[in-house]
Design an enzyme around this catalytic site. Structure first.
Site, short mmCIF file in Angstrom:
data_model
loop_
_atom_site.label_atom_id
_atom_site.label_comp_id
_atom_site.label_asym_id
_atom_site.label_seq_id
_atom_site.Cartn_x
_atom_site.Cartn_y
_atom_site.Cartn_z
N GLU A 1 13.24 -21.33 28.13
CA GLU A 1 12.49 -20.12 28.46
C GLU A 1 11.00 -20.40 28.36
O GLU A 1 10.41 -20.31 27.26
CB GLU A 1 12.84 -19.01 27.46
N ASN B 1 19.75 -10.39 27.02
CA ASN B 1 19.05 -10.27 25.74
C ASN B 1 18.37 -8.90 25.75
O ASN B 1 17.32 -8.73 26.36
CB ASN B 1 18.02 -11.41 25.62
N TRP B 2 19.03 -7.95 25.11
CA TRP B 2 18.52 -6.57 25.16
C TRP B 2 17.26 -6.38 24.33
O TRP B 2 16.56 -5.37 24.49
CB TRP B 2 19.60 -5.60 24.65
N LYS B 3 17.00 -7.30 23.42
CA LYS B 3 15.84 -7.18 22.51
C LYS B 3 15.91 -5.83 21.76
O LYS B 3 17.01 -5.34 21.50
CB LYS B 3 14.53 -7.37 23.28
N HIS C 1 14.28 -17.88 19.63
CA HIS C 1 13.58 -17.20 20.72
C HIS C 1 12.07 -17.23 20.47
O HIS C 1 11.63 -17.10 19.32
CB HIS C 1 14.07 -15.75 20.83
N GLU D 1 9.84 -15.10 20.88
CA GLU D 1 9.32 -13.91 20.19
C GLU D 1 9.52 -14.02 18.68
O GLU D 1 8.67 -13.60 17.90
CB GLU D 1 9.98 -12.64 20.76
N GLY E 1 14.66 -8.17 30.47
CA GLY E 1 14.46 -6.87 31.10
C GLY E 1 15.57 -6.47 32.07
O GLY E 1 16.07 -5.35 32.02
N GLY F 1 9.08 -11.86 30.30
CA GLY F 1 8.60 -10.48 30.37
C GLY F 1 7.33 -10.31 31.19
O GLY F 1 6.69 -9.26 31.15
N SER G 1 11.98 -13.76 33.20
CA SER G 1 11.90 -12.93 34.40
C SER G 1 12.97 -13.27 35.44
O SER G 1 12.69 -13.29 36.64
CB SER G 1 10.49 -13.00 35.01
#
Ligand code: PGA
Length: 249
Positions: free
Chosen positions: A166, A9-11, A94, A96, A234, A172, A212
């Site tokens: 998650e 997941n590159w975000k 997600h 976020e 990440g 993160g 993570s």
């Protein structure tokens, strides 16, 4: 059936040149993986990266889509748009998106339904905040989240769902759920799927851990019977790290 998946997941990271270099590295360096590899890339790059992909083990996911099919929603991307450029997966729910963009369970379910009815597969994210974990109420929290969303789908639709667990406190932050915490929750999630759809579908469902995931913890996480891979933020931006995670299977 192989349930194993490592999804990146590159975000909102990487310029196009950086994204291209990462895909080119993965094209040549991901060889006979023991899992499917999915890259959740920024929507603006989907078509160009799709054209650059030459490794059959790797496919692309959009990181989001709008909950309406078309109309006056400036700046948004719809499910029919993703389908029209042959994107096979979309990440939905997600934390976020839930937190920063105020997405509700019902809005996410609308997106899920549109995606499935347009032949996209869905990586559906769920996860509890730290306060819930500290009260040891995570099983109930995740049960409610899933019952109000994907557990309402028909079995034929549920077969096209990948679940990503998650825990929000692990995203993160560098803090990872322990292998045991992940296994316990994944077994709980599988039992919730089994209660609604039966054992066969529950056994076929991929349940990924996210939060993570790194080269140092991937094998401990993936060696659990109910952890079928990872949704990696990440560490998916660095080819060496992402490849070691893929090789952890
Ligand atoms: P992280 O992100 O690996 O950077 O914790 C995971 C995710 O949000 O999908």
């Amino acid at each position: 059936m192989n349930r194993n998946i490592v999804a990146g997941n590159w975000k909102m990271n990487l310029t196009f040149d950086e994204a291209k270099a990462l895909v080119e590295a993965l094209n040549t360096r991901v060889v006979h993986p023991n899992c499917s590899v999915i890259l959740g890339v920024p929507s603006i790059y989907l078509s160009q990266l799709q054209a650059l992909l030459s490794n059959e083990s790797i496919t692309l996911a959009a990181q989001n889509c709008h909950h309406k099919l078309s109309g006056a929603f400036t700046g948004e991307i719809s499910v029919p748009m993703l389908q029209s450029v042959n994107i096979p997966y979309v990440i939905l729910g997600h934390s976020e998106r839930r937190e920063y963009f105020k997405e509700s369970d019902s809005m996410i379910l609308e997106k899920v339904n549109h995606a499935l009815s347009h032949d996209l597969k869905v990586i559906y994210c769920c996860g509890e905040p730290l306060s819930i974990r500290e009260e040891n109420e995570q099983n109930q929290f995740i049960g409610n989240q899933l019952r109000e969303s994907i557990l309402q789908l028909d079995a034929s639709d549920m077969a096209n769902i990948i679940i990503a667990y998650e825990p929000i406190w692990a995203i993160g932050t560098g803090v990872t759920a322990s292998a045991q915490q992940a296994q316990d929750m994944h077994a709980h999630i599988r039992s919730l799927v089994k209660d609604v759809y039966g054992d066969e579908l529950a056994q076929q469902t991929s349940i990924l851990y996210g939060g993570s995931v790194k080269p140092v913890n991937a094998s401990a996480l993936f060696s659990n019977p109910d952890v079928d891979g990872g949704l990696v933020g990440g560490a998916s931006l660095n080819p060496d790290d992402f490849i070691s995670i893929i090789e952890a299977f």
